[in-house]
Enzyme design. Structure first.
Site, mmCIF file in Angstrom:
data_model
loop_
_atom_site.group_PDB
_atom_site.id
_atom_site.type_symbol
_atom_site.label_atom_id
_atom_site.label_comp_id
_atom_site.label_asym_id
_atom_site.label_seq_id
_atom_site.Cartn_x
_atom_site.Cartn_y
_atom_site.Cartn_z
ATOM 1 N N TYR A 78 5.427 2.027 -16.420
ATOM 2 C CA TYR A 78 5.155 1.286 -15.126
ATOM 3 C C TYR A 78 4.258 2.516 -14.397
ATOM 4 C CZ TYR A 78 7.830 5.913 -13.832
ATOM 5 O OH TYR A 78 8.401 7.065 -13.992
ATOM 6 N N CYS A 79 4.231 2.040 -12.969
ATOM 7 C CA CYS A 79 3.305 2.996 -11.993
ATOM 8 C C CYS A 79 3.684 2.007 -11.311
ATOM 9 C CB CYS A 79 1.725 2.335 -11.780
ATOM 10 S SG CYS A 79 0.411 0.691 -12.473
ATOM 11 N N THR A 80 2.330 2.807 -9.771
ATOM 12 C CA THR A 80 2.907 1.970 -8.398
ATOM 13 C C THR A 80 3.145 0.591 -8.361
ATOM 14 O OG1 THR A 80 1.436 4.384 -8.060
ATOM 15 C CG2 THR A 80 2.379 3.012 -5.795
ATOM 16 N N ILE B 84 6.554 0.088 -9.782
ATOM 17 C CA ILE B 84 8.313 1.291 -8.480
ATOM 18 C C ILE B 84 8.220 -0.082 -7.456
ATOM 19 C CG2 ILE B 84 8.565 2.575 -7.126
ATOM 20 C CD1 ILE B 84 6.740 4.965 -9.157
#
Ligand SMILES: [Zn+2]
Ligand SMILES: [Zn+2]
Length: 330
Positions: free
Chosen positions: A189-191, A218
């Site tokens: 995952y990332c932003t 996220i």
């Protein structure tokens, strides 16, 4: 501009979106986008490249409809109906100017062109699917594909960090670090999802068998989890690249002041503008240090302006560790 923004009583909405899509003449596209966005009072930071577009923006909430219409109009219509990631903890003051930049890539990955194709990205997971997967399978490896300073203030329970400051450094380090996980389910995952489009393709390219990608990152995960009333497994703050520098997801404080060690999770940039180091500083230390990262910077701040100009070059980025970074960007 900044003052105008602060005095404008109209509520603004902060949102982000990205798309990997071949843009043949990115320079012309950039100009057209700038003009169109300025008309509907968009502020923010947008990158345009041949590989696509990455945008973090805010606009008067009353302009949202006009904005969506614009995305349905050529040459922007490849963005029609795109998922917009709305900011969670939004004060509407996320950006003070409009910057649209033409760049070589929308995410600097440091890789030769064509080595990885974002179209090979992994299987997307929605919030509920993510929760089900990590709850049912203890073998799942959760990888945070952001930088160390982003991880520090907030991350998913059980997630592993990669100790780098830029995405460019991260990909080869990550593959090396998770060599033993090639046969396991890997969730990254990332932003907002944009980095994982490339990272997951890169992992697959390196022989990882079962790679998942948290859809919309996220931001979208939190929105879905809160809407569904399910367990929010991300704790703390989501670091964001605008004036807010972070949005609160849960009340947990995961980080500490870099100067006194007290629990605190708000990033600041050193008040010495020639230094500009990104770091975590509590309010007590901020007062004592006058917003500076070091005594050196504090002393520098008191020099006459002329002398500062002369000596400012001393504060060169060394990039060795995050506290000593002079500028943050990915
Ligand atoms: Zn402190
Ligand atoms: Zn400093």
């Amino acid at each position: 501009m900044e003052e105008r923004l602060l005095n404008d009583p109209r509520p603004r909405t902060t949102l982000s979106f990205y798309k990997y899509h071949r843009i043949e003449n990115a320079a012309d596209f950039r100009d057209a986008l700038f003009i169109a966005f300025e008309k509907i009072e968009v502020l923010g930071r947008i990158y345009v490249a041949t590989e696509g577009i990455n945008a973090q923006i805010s606009l008067p909430t009353e302009r949202l409809e006009a904005f969506e219409q614009l995305l349905a109009t050529p040459p922007f219509d490849f963005l029609d109906g795109i998922r917009l990631n709305y900011a969670i903890d939004d004060d509407g003051k996320s950006f003070a100017t409009l910057k649209v930049k033409h760049r070589e890539k929308i995410v600097a990955d440091g890789l030769p062109d064509g080595l990885i194709n974002p179209a090979d990205a992994a299987t997307y997971l929605k919030a509920q699917e993510y929760n089900n997967l990590v709850e049912s399978n203890p073998d799942v490896v959760v990888i945070d594909m952001r930088n160390a300073y982003e991880f520090e203030v907030g991350h998913f329970e059980g997630a592993q960090k990669i100790d780098v400051d830029t995405f460019r450094e991260q990909l080869p380090v990550a593959v090396e670090q998770f060599q033993d996980a090639k046969e396991k389910p890997v969730v990254m995952y990332c932003t907002g999802g944009i980095r994982c489009e490339k990272a997951s393709a890169y992992f697959k390219h390196h022989g990882f068998k079962e790679v998942y990608h948290l859809e919309g990152g996220i931001i979208e995960y939190t929105r879905q989890a809160k809407n569904l009333g399910i367990d929010v497994k991300f704790k703390g703050k989501n670091f964001v690249f605008d004036r807010r520098l972070g949005e609160k997801i849960t009340d947990d404080v995961l980080a500490n002041c870099h100067q006194c060690g007290e629990p605190f999770d708000h990033h600041v940039n050193c008040a010495n503008q020639y230094c500009h180091t990104l770091f975590i500083q509590c309010l007590t230390c901020a007062e004592e240090m006058q917003g500076c990262c070091s005594n050196e910077c504090k002393e520098f701040l008191h020099l006459p302006e002329e002398q500062q100009k002369e000596l400012g070059h001393r504060f060169k980025p060394d990039g060795s560790k995050y506290l000593k970074r002079k500028k943050f960007r990915d």
